[in-house]
Motif scaffolding. Structure first.
Motif, PDB file in Angstrom:
ATOM      1  N   MET A  75       1.357   4.273  10.301  1.00  0.00           N
ATOM      2  CA  MET A  75       2.159   4.712   9.164  1.00  0.00           C
ATOM      3  C   MET A  75       3.632   4.809   9.545  1.00  0.00           C
ATOM      4  O   MET A  75       4.504   4.411   8.775  1.00  0.00           O
ATOM      5  CB  MET A  75       1.663   6.058   8.618  1.00  0.00           C
ATOM      6  N   THR A  76       3.920   5.324  10.728  1.00  0.00           N
ATOM      7  CA  THR A  76       5.309   5.411  11.177  1.00  0.00           C
ATOM      8  C   THR A  76       5.952   4.027  11.192  1.00  0.00           C
ATOM      9  O   THR A  76       7.082   3.846  10.725  1.00  0.00           O
ATOM     10  CB  THR A  76       5.386   6.051  12.581  1.00  0.00           C
ATOM     11  N   PRO A 113       4.549  12.147   5.399  1.00  0.00           N
ATOM     12  CA  PRO A 113       3.799  11.135   6.143  1.00  0.00           C
ATOM     13  C   PRO A 113       2.307  11.468   6.242  1.00  0.00           C
ATOM     14  O   PRO A 113       1.471  10.571   6.128  1.00  0.00           O
ATOM     15  CB  PRO A 113       4.471  11.135   7.518  1.00  0.00           C
ATOM     16  N   SER A 114       1.958  12.741   6.408  1.00  0.00           N
ATOM     17  CA  SER A 114       0.540  13.096   6.502  1.00  0.00           C
ATOM     18  C   SER A 114      -0.184  12.848   5.184  1.00  0.00           C
ATOM     19  O   SER A 114      -1.344  12.418   5.180  1.00  0.00           O
ATOM     20  CB  SER A 114       0.354  14.540   6.971  1.00  0.00           C
ATOM     21  N   ASP A 115       0.488  13.074   4.062  1.00  0.00           N
ATOM     22  CA  ASP A 115      -0.128  12.756   2.766  1.00  0.00           C
ATOM     23  C   ASP A 115      -0.302  11.246   2.600  1.00  0.00           C
ATOM     24  O   ASP A 115      -1.303  10.789   2.056  1.00  0.00           O
ATOM     25  CB  ASP A 115       0.705  13.322   1.614  1.00  0.00           C
ATOM     26  N   ASP A 141       0.824  -1.205   0.000  1.00  0.00           N
ATOM     27  CA  ASP A 141       0.000   0.000   0.000  1.00  0.00           C
ATOM     28  C   ASP A 141       0.863   1.262   0.000  1.00  0.00           C
ATOM     29  O   ASP A 141       0.637   2.188  -0.777  1.00  0.00           O
ATOM     30  CB  ASP A 141      -0.919  -0.027   1.220  1.00  0.00           C
ATOM     31  N   VAL A 142       1.891   1.283   0.841  1.00  0.00           N
ATOM     32  CA  VAL A 142       2.776   2.453   0.907  1.00  0.00           C
ATOM     33  C   VAL A 142       3.567   2.600  -0.388  1.00  0.00           C
ATOM     34  O   VAL A 142       3.626   3.691  -0.977  1.00  0.00           O
ATOM     35  CB  VAL A 142       3.733   2.372   2.123  1.00  0.00           C
ATOM     36  N   LEU A 143       4.172   1.508  -0.837  1.00  0.00           N
ATOM     37  CA  LEU A 143       4.983   1.573  -2.064  1.00  0.00           C
ATOM     38  C   LEU A 143       4.131   1.975  -3.268  1.00  0.00           C
ATOM     39  O   LEU A 143       4.555   2.807  -4.084  1.00  0.00           O
ATOM     40  CB  LEU A 143       5.667   0.233  -2.318  1.00  0.00           C
ATOM     41  N   ALA A 144       2.947   1.411  -3.391  1.00  0.00           N
ATOM     42  CA  ALA A 144       2.071   1.737  -4.518  1.00  0.00           C
ATOM     43  C   ALA A 144       1.596   3.189  -4.450  1.00  0.00           C
ATOM     44  O   ALA A 144       1.500   3.865  -5.477  1.00  0.00           O
ATOM     45  CB  ALA A 144       0.880   0.782  -4.557  1.00  0.00           C
ATOM     46  N   THR A 145       1.324   3.677  -3.242  1.00  0.00           N
ATOM     47  CA  THR A 145       0.901   5.074  -3.080  1.00  0.00           C
ATOM     48  C   THR A 145       2.020   6.018  -3.516  1.00  0.00           C
ATOM     49  O   THR A 145       1.776   6.999  -4.227  1.00  0.00           O
ATOM     50  CB  THR A 145       0.489   5.353  -1.622  1.00  0.00           C
ATOM     51  N   LEU A 146       3.241   5.709  -3.116  1.00  0.00           N
ATOM     52  CA  LEU A 146       4.382   6.532  -3.528  1.00  0.00           C
ATOM     53  C   LEU A 146       4.582   6.453  -5.043  1.00  0.00           C
ATOM     54  O   LEU A 146       4.825   7.469  -5.700  1.00  0.00           O
ATOM     55  CB  LEU A 146       5.655   6.096  -2.805  1.00  0.00           C
ATOM     56  N   ARG A 147       4.447   5.277  -5.608  1.00  0.00           N
ATOM     57  CA  ARG A 147       4.665   5.101  -7.051  1.00  0.00           C
ATOM     58  C   ARG A 147       3.637   5.868  -7.869  1.00  0.00           C
ATOM     59  O   ARG A 147       3.957   6.505  -8.854  1.00  0.00           O
ATOM     60  CB  ARG A 147       4.634   3.600  -7.408  1.00  0.00           C
ATOM     61  N   ARG A 148       2.392   5.825  -7.446  1.00  0.00           N
ATOM     62  CA  ARG A 148       1.346   6.509  -8.218  1.00  0.00           C
ATOM     63  C   ARG A 148       1.331   8.024  -7.972  1.00  0.00           C
ATOM     64  O   ARG A 148       0.639   8.754  -8.673  1.00  0.00           O
ATOM     65  CB  ARG A 148      -0.016   5.876  -7.981  1.00  0.00           C
ATOM     66  N   SER A 149       2.127   8.483  -7.001  1.00  0.00           N
ATOM     67  CA  SER A 149       2.182   9.925  -6.726  1.00  0.00           C
ATOM     68  C   SER A 149       2.948  10.672  -7.811  1.00  0.00           C
ATOM     69  O   SER A 149       2.864  11.888  -7.895  1.00  0.00           O
ATOM     70  CB  SER A 149       2.812  10.189  -5.351  1.00  0.00           C
ATOM     71  N   GLY A 150       3.697   9.951  -8.651  1.00  0.00           N
ATOM     72  CA  GLY A 150       4.471  10.583  -9.714  1.00  0.00           C
ATOM     73  C   GLY A 150       5.800  11.110  -9.196  1.00  0.00           C
ATOM     74  O   GLY A 150       6.067  11.114  -7.999  1.00  0.00           O
ATOM     75  N   LYS A 151       6.630  11.559 -10.148  1.00  0.00           N
ATOM     76  CA  LYS A 151       7.953  12.065  -9.776  1.00  0.00           C
ATOM     77  C   LYS A 151       7.812  13.197  -8.793  1.00  0.00           C
ATOM     78  O   LYS A 151       6.922  14.027  -8.956  1.00  0.00           O
ATOM     79  CB  LYS A 151       8.721  12.516 -11.024  1.00  0.00           C
ATOM     80  N   PRO A 152       8.597  13.248  -7.782  1.00  0.00           N
ATOM     81  CA  PRO A 152       9.787  12.449  -7.454  1.00  0.00           C
ATOM     82  C   PRO A 152       9.463  11.215  -6.605  1.00  0.00           C
ATOM     83  O   PRO A 152      10.346  10.712  -5.919  1.00  0.00           O
ATOM     84  CB  PRO A 152      10.658  13.434  -6.694  1.00  0.00           C
ATOM     85  N   ALA A 174      -3.288  10.220   4.723  1.00  0.00           N
ATOM     86  CA  ALA A 174      -4.556  10.593   4.084  1.00  0.00           C
ATOM     87  C   ALA A 174      -4.880   9.662   2.918  1.00  0.00           C
ATOM     88  O   ALA A 174      -6.035   9.305   2.706  1.00  0.00           O
ATOM     89  CB  ALA A 174      -4.488  12.038   3.602  1.00  0.00           C
ATOM     90  N   SER A 175      -3.866   9.264   2.195  1.00  0.00           N
ATOM     91  CA  SER A 175      -4.075   8.417   1.024  1.00  0.00           C
ATOM     92  C   SER A 175      -4.368   6.971   1.393  1.00  0.00           C
ATOM     93  O   SER A 175      -5.078   6.280   0.674  1.00  0.00           O
ATOM     94  CB  SER A 175      -2.847   8.494   0.119  1.00  0.00           C
ATOM     95  N   THR A 176      -3.804   6.506   2.494  1.00  0.00           N
ATOM     96  CA  THR A 176      -3.969   5.106   2.874  1.00  0.00           C
ATOM     97  C   THR A 176      -4.966   4.917   4.017  1.00  0.00           C
ATOM     98  O   THR A 176      -5.329   3.792   4.322  1.00  0.00           O
ATOM     99  CB  THR A 176      -2.623   4.486   3.276  1.00  0.00           C
TER     100      THR A 176
END
Length: 163
Positions: free
Chosen positions: A85-86, A71-73, A55-66, A76-78
């Motif tokens: 999250m920490t 953590p708050s984003d 979930d974390v890796l996919a959220t970061l990947r779909r966020s686009g570059k960079p 909110a996304s997950t």
């Protein structure tokens, strides 16, 4: 007959006065959801991931570059607590899939970013994950998938408005 049909039949015999159509819908959604999660977890485990790390890796990947978020984003996304999250971030940092960089917008904060290894892994996992999801829904035609998505969106929209 499926498992839910048997339950509904029992309720019709024991309590014919009850309208259990909603129970039937919810029972099937629950059964299908549990099965889908188990099957997707099998795919993730091949890559030594679980649903939380994916979930974390996919959220970061779909966020686009960079490929980084605060953590708050991420929270909110997950939709998990800050403590959860920490812990997820700490575990992913420990195995080298994400890093922490200073947040230019907040000197006290940081941005969680995919490492090169994390980026490569999530792209590989996504291919397998999507393949698994396609296999799980292969029985449905494209028209049926669109119809089911429309109905589920309607239910989800209503439940989200009740929060």
């Amino acid at each position: 007959m499926d498992h839910v049909d048997k339950i509904i039949e029992s309720w019709h015999q024991e309590r014919p006065d009850l309208n259990v159509e909603a129970m039937e819908v919810i029972g099937r959604i629950k059964q299908v959801s549990q099965y889908f999660v188990r099957e997707m977890d099998k795919t993730l485990s091949i890559h030594n991931l679980n649903g939380a790390s994916f979930d974390v890796l996919a959220t970061l990947r779909r966020s686009g570059k960079p490929y980084g978020l605060s953590p708050s984003d991420l929270i909110a996304s997950t939709m998990v607590t800050s403590g959860t999250m920490t812990n997820r971030i700490d575990q992913l940092v420990k195995i080298g899939l994400v890093g922490r960089t200073p947040n230019p917008a907040d000197a006290r904060g940081f941005i969680v970013t995919l490492t090169a290894e994390g980026f490569e892994l999530i792209d590989r996992v996504l291919n397998d994950h999507v393949k698994t999801q396609n296999e799980l829904t292969a029985l449905l035609t494209n028209v049926e998938k669109k119809s089911l998505n429309s109905l589920l969106r309607k239910i989800l929209s209503n439940t989200e408005s009740l929060k």
